[in-house]
Enzyme design. Sequence first.
Site, mmCIF file in Angstrom:
data_model
loop_
_atom_site.group_PDB
_atom_site.id
_atom_site.type_symbol
_atom_site.label_atom_id
_atom_site.label_comp_id
_atom_site.label_asym_id
_atom_site.label_seq_id
_atom_site.Cartn_x
_atom_site.Cartn_y
_atom_site.Cartn_z
ATOM 1 N N LYS A 262 0.849 -1.187 0.000
ATOM 2 C CA LYS A 262 0.000 0.000 0.000
ATOM 3 C C LYS A 262 0.886 1.240 0.000
ATOM 4 O O LYS A 262 0.606 2.231 -0.647
ATOM 5 C CB LYS A 262 -0.860 0.014 1.267
ATOM 6 C CG LYS A 262 -1.917 -1.061 1.305
ATOM 7 C CD LYS A 262 -2.607 -1.099 2.672
ATOM 8 C CE LYS A 262 -3.460 -2.346 2.804
ATOM 9 N NZ LYS A 262 -3.832 -2.676 4.167
ATOM 10 N N ARG A 263 1.976 1.129 0.769
ATOM 11 C CA ARG A 263 2.874 2.276 0.918
ATOM 12 C C ARG A 263 3.426 2.713 -0.442
ATOM 13 O O ARG A 263 3.616 3.879 -0.712
ATOM 14 C CB ARG A 263 4.019 1.908 1.863
ATOM 15 C CG ARG A 263 4.377 2.983 2.821
ATOM 16 C CD ARG A 263 5.187 2.465 4.013
ATOM 17 N NE ARG A 263 5.767 1.151 3.881
ATOM 18 C CZ ARG A 263 7.002 0.908 3.470
ATOM 19 N NH1 ARG A 263 7.788 1.887 3.119
ATOM 20 N NH2 ARG A 263 7.470 -0.328 3.420
#
Length: 296
Positions: A262-263
């Site tokens: 996600k980062r």
Amino acid sequence: MTLGPTTRFAPSPNGRLHLGHAYSALINWDLALKSGGKFLLRMEDIDSGRSRPEFEDGIFEDLKWLGIDWEEPVRRQSEHLDDYQRALDRLSELGVLYPCFCTRKDILAEVGQSKSAPHGPFGAIYPGLCRNLTDAERHQRLAGGDHHAIRLDVEKALTIVAAKSPSPITWQENHNEAQVTLFCDLSPLGDVVLARKDIPTSYHLAVTIDDHLQGISLVVRGQDLFVATNIHRLLQALLNLDTPHYWHHKLIEGPTGEKLSKRKHAPTLQSLRADGVTPEDVRQMLGLDSLYATTY
Ligand code: GLU
């Protein structure tokens, strides 16, 4: 009667799901479904600063789109803090916990001083500063209301487990359609945090208690959590909990070989769907093109 394994998918509702999550969820679902087992869903939402109801709704939406459904109720970790507190109390009675007053900065400063400081997969291994405090120092700081986390004294924990049973701690890993016995190696982790400053649990404690309470018999999750299983097995042995079998699957990589995260803004299932990708396409992209094709 349940015939097959009870599996689970345990995302953190702090963002939308990507293909890596889809891979894990679909394998868990296929394995449970093809053998008459059960598939459960758990929200790992103890990080109240990052977890949001709209991400939880997004997870439901994405899983349904993939053709996955789950047994109710969904377990939300934030609703079960008492379970984790009880486990902490038991570990405290066993004398394997200690308060840690270090900030991240303190740890980095200490580790930075020693060039040979060992690093584990989750960053610098805790150098044990607070393990060596005297009882008087500990009491003084606790009485002064200093913020602290709770760490597991791994050496002490191993001694207690060894006194209960001379056999080494192991787990069963599903590998290439076979089961192999793996021996625990705690050295890459150090004294992990079991309760954070703000909450009476951490990932390691919550996942171990939840897998036990939800009756999970096969934990299927990414290779990145392989090392964490050593700690989970130690906690199971200390607390006399059931031991599931494990399968740490390969990680799905992006176009340049990076782990999807996600980062790093991996494309979400939501965006793939908006681009016209179908659930069948997702299965194909992940090498899971026929339902039930999943093998270990
Ligand atoms: N919440 C973890 C994740 O989203 C999964 C933990 C687990 O399966 O044990 O990566």
